[in-house]
Design a protein around this motif. Structure first.
Motif, PDB file in Angstrom:
ATOM      1  N   ALA A   1       0.827  -1.199   0.000  1.00  0.00           N
ATOM      2  CA  ALA A   1       0.000   0.000   0.000  1.00  0.00           C
ATOM      3  C   ALA A   1       0.864   1.252   0.000  1.00  0.00           C
ATOM      4  O   ALA A   1       2.022   1.239   0.424  1.00  0.00           O
ATOM      5  CB  ALA A   1      -0.908   0.003   1.235  1.00  0.00           C
TER       6      ALA A   1
ATOM      7  N   HIS B   1      -0.633   4.074   1.409  1.00  0.00           N
ATOM      8  CA  HIS B   1      -1.117   4.748   2.606  1.00  0.00           C
ATOM      9  C   HIS B   1      -1.754   3.730   3.553  1.00  0.00           C
ATOM     10  O   HIS B   1      -2.515   2.860   3.115  1.00  0.00           O
ATOM     11  CB  HIS B   1      -2.138   5.832   2.265  1.00  0.00           C
ATOM     12  CG  HIS B   1      -1.610   6.898   1.355  1.00  0.00           C
ATOM     13  ND1 HIS B   1      -1.688   6.788  -0.014  1.00  0.00           N
ATOM     14  CD2 HIS B   1      -0.981   8.074   1.616  1.00  0.00           C
ATOM     15  CE1 HIS B   1      -1.142   7.856  -0.563  1.00  0.00           C
ATOM     16  NE2 HIS B   1      -0.704   8.655   0.395  1.00  0.00           N
TER      17      HIS B   1
ATOM     18  N   SER C   1      -6.870   0.485   7.888  1.00  0.00           N
ATOM     19  CA  SER C   1      -7.271   0.578   6.477  1.00  0.00           C
ATOM     20  C   SER C   1      -6.059   0.912   5.627  1.00  0.00           C
ATOM     21  O   SER C   1      -5.145   1.614   6.071  1.00  0.00           O
ATOM     22  CB  SER C   1      -8.366   1.643   6.292  1.00  0.00           C
ATOM     23  OG  SER C   1      -7.917   2.907   6.739  1.00  0.00           O
ATOM     24  N   ASP C   2      -6.044   0.381   4.414  1.00  0.00           N
ATOM     25  CA  ASP C   2      -4.967   0.683   3.468  1.00  0.00           C
ATOM     26  C   ASP C   2      -5.531   0.722   2.052  1.00  0.00           C
ATOM     27  O   ASP C   2      -6.671   0.324   1.805  1.00  0.00           O
ATOM     28  CB  ASP C   2      -3.822  -0.337   3.586  1.00  0.00           C
ATOM     29  CG  ASP C   2      -4.206  -1.742   3.132  1.00  0.00           C
ATOM     30  OD1 ASP C   2      -4.812  -1.889   2.049  1.00  0.00           O
ATOM     31  OD2 ASP C   2      -3.901  -2.722   3.847  1.00  0.00           O
ATOM     32  N   ASP C   3      -4.719   1.240   1.130  1.00  0.00           N
ATOM     33  CA  ASP C   3      -5.098   1.312  -0.282  1.00  0.00           C
ATOM     34  C   ASP C   3      -4.279   0.326  -1.098  1.00  0.00           C
ATOM     35  O   ASP C   3      -3.972   0.583  -2.256  1.00  0.00           O
ATOM     36  CB  ASP C   3      -4.913   2.735  -0.811  1.00  0.00           C
ATOM     37  CG  ASP C   3      -3.479   3.245  -0.657  1.00  0.00           C
ATOM     38  OD1 ASP C   3      -2.642   2.511  -0.079  1.00  0.00           O
ATOM     39  OD2 ASP C   3      -3.187   4.369  -1.111  1.00  0.00           O
TER      40      ASP C   3
ATOM     41  N   VAL D   1      -8.555  -3.286  -4.227  1.00  0.00           N
ATOM     42  CA  VAL D   1      -9.243  -2.113  -3.661  1.00  0.00           C
ATOM     43  C   VAL D   1      -8.876  -1.871  -2.201  1.00  0.00           C
ATOM     44  O   VAL D   1      -9.497  -1.069  -1.519  1.00  0.00           O
ATOM     45  CB  VAL D   1     -10.782  -2.257  -3.787  1.00  0.00           C
ATOM     46  CG1 VAL D   1     -11.196  -2.307  -5.233  1.00  0.00           C
ATOM     47  CG2 VAL D   1     -11.281  -3.485  -3.040  1.00  0.00           C
ATOM     48  N   GLY D   2      -7.863  -2.542  -1.706  1.00  0.00           N
ATOM     49  CA  GLY D   2      -7.414  -2.281  -0.348  1.00  0.00           C
ATOM     50  C   GLY D   2      -8.116  -3.145   0.690  1.00  0.00           C
ATOM     51  O   GLY D   2      -8.935  -4.016   0.371  1.00  0.00           O
TER      52      GLY D   2
ATOM     53  N   ARG E   1      -9.765  -3.194   4.872  1.00  0.00           N
ATOM     54  CA  ARG E   1     -10.222  -2.513   6.088  1.00  0.00           C
ATOM     55  C   ARG E   1     -10.534  -3.574   7.137  1.00  0.00           C
ATOM     56  O   ARG E   1     -11.281  -4.516   6.865  1.00  0.00           O
ATOM     57  CB  ARG E   1     -11.458  -1.664   5.810  1.00  0.00           C
ATOM     58  CG  ARG E   1     -11.928  -0.820   7.007  1.00  0.00           C
ATOM     59  CD  ARG E   1     -13.070   0.100   6.579  1.00  0.00           C
ATOM     60  NE  ARG E   1     -13.492   0.979   7.653  1.00  0.00           N
ATOM     61  CZ  ARG E   1     -14.401   0.664   8.576  1.00  0.00           C
ATOM     62  NH1 ARG E   1     -14.994  -0.528   8.518  1.00  0.00           N
ATOM     63  NH2 ARG E   1     -14.718   1.519   9.518  1.00  0.00           N
TER      64      ARG E   1
END
Length: 267
Positions: free
Chosen positions: A172, A174, A191-193, A241-242, A244
Motif C-alpha cells: 500500500a 497509505h 485501512s490501506d489502499d 481495492v485495499g 479494512r
C-alpha cells in the motif's frame, strides 16, 4: 372402537410430546457442550497468550541484560588504552547494540507501560521508515486513558499485528490506524489502499500446522487476540481495492490517579 380411538390418540400425542421433549433435551445438551468446549478453548487460548507474553518479557530481559552488556563490554575492550580500535568494528558493535534495543522494545514495549496505549501506538507508527515504506498515519477520536494492563497490552498487540501484516503484504501507499473510544469499548480500525485479498479464499485455508499453509496466520493471530478480549473482528477487502479491518474490543479503564501498573497479561 369409540373407546379405543381416544386412547390411541392420547398415546400418539404422548409419544409425539415425548419425542419433541427428548429432541429439545438433546439440543440443549449439545448447546451446553458447545458452550463448555468454547469456554475451554478460550481458556486455553488465553493461557497460550499469557505464556507467549511471559516468554517475550524473558527474552527481552535477556537481550537487554545479557547480550547488551556483552556488547558494551566488547566496545570498552576495543577502546582499551594502547589498542588500535577499528572504526569498522566499532560501527558494527553500535549497529548490534541498536538492533538489540530495537528487538527488546518490540518484545516488551516500555513506552506502553510508562506512557500508556496512546503514546505506544504513536511510537509504533513513527517507527515505520518513511523513505521506502508507505505513509502510515494514526488517527484518534476522543481521549484514550490508561487501560488495565491485560487490555492495554492486548490492544497494542492487535495494532502491532495489523500494522505488521499491512507492511508485509498490502503493498500500500497509505495506511491508517484509527482509534475511537466510548466508555467500556474501544474500536481499532486498520485501512490501506493496497492490493487487497480474496477473503473467501483466505477463510477456506486450513489452520497452519507442521506442513500447513503459512498464509492466514496473521488472521488467526488477530482472531485469537480479539477473542481473548471478547471482542468482534470484521474484515472488508477485495483484490485491488485495499483492506479494512475493524476490531471492536470491550476494555476497562483504570481509575483516575491509579499508579503506573505492573505490566503483564497475568495482572
Amino acid at each position: 372402537m369409540l373407546l379405543l380411538t381416544p386412547t390411541l390418540l392420547l398415546l400418539v400425542l404422548g409419544l409425539v410430546w415425548f419425542v419433541v421433549r427428548y429432541q429439545r433435551g438433546q439440543l440443549r445438551q449439545q448447546q451446553e457442550l458447545a458452550q463448555v468446549q468454547e469456554a475451554a478453548q478460550q481458556q486455553a487460548l488465553a493461557a497460550a497468550l499469557v505464556a507467549q507474553e511471559d516468554e517475550r518479557q524473558r527474552i527481552a530481559a535477556e537481550l537487554h541484560d545479557g547480550v547488551g552488556t556483552i556488547l558494551a563490554l566488547a566496545k570498552l575492550h576495543l577502546y582499551a588504552p594502547g589498542s588500535q580500535p577499528s572504526p569498522e568494528a566499532s560501527a558494527l558493535i553500535d549497529q548490534a547494540v541498536a538492533e538489540v534495543r530495537r528487538i527488546s522494545r518490540n518484545l516488551q514495549p516500555a513506552t506502553l507501560q510508562q506512557l500508556g496505549l496512546a503514546q505506544a501506538l504513536r511510537a509504533l507508527v513513527q517507527a515505520v521508515p518513511t523513505d521506502n515504506g508507505p505513509d502510515v498515519r494514526l488517527e484518534q477520536v476522543g481521549p484514550l486513558g490508561r487501560l488495565i494492563p491485560p487490555h492495554e497490552l492486548m490492544v497494542y498487540r492487535i495494532a502491532q499485528e495489523l500494522l505488521t501484516n499491512g507492511l508485509i503484504h498490502a503493498e500500500a501507499a497509505h495506511i491508517v490506524l484509527h482509534v475511537a473510544t466510548v466508555p467500556g469499548l474501544l474500536t481499532l480500525t486498520y485501512s490501506d489502499d493496497g492490493q487487497g485479498f480474496d477473503l473467501a479464499a483466505l477463510e477456506e485455508l486450513p489452520p497452519p500446522g507442521p506442513h500447513g499453509q503459512p498464509v492466514g496466520m496473521g488472521l488467526i493471530n488477530l482472531r485469537s487476540r480479539v477473542a481473548v478480549l471478547g471482542g468482534q473482528l470484521h474484515y472488508h477487502s477485495e483484490p485491488g481495492v485495499g483492506t479494512r479491518v475493524e476490531a471492536v474490543l470491550p476494555v476497562t479503564l483504570l481509575p483516575a490517579g491509579t499508579p503506573t501498573p505492573s505490566f503483564s497479561l497475568n495482572s
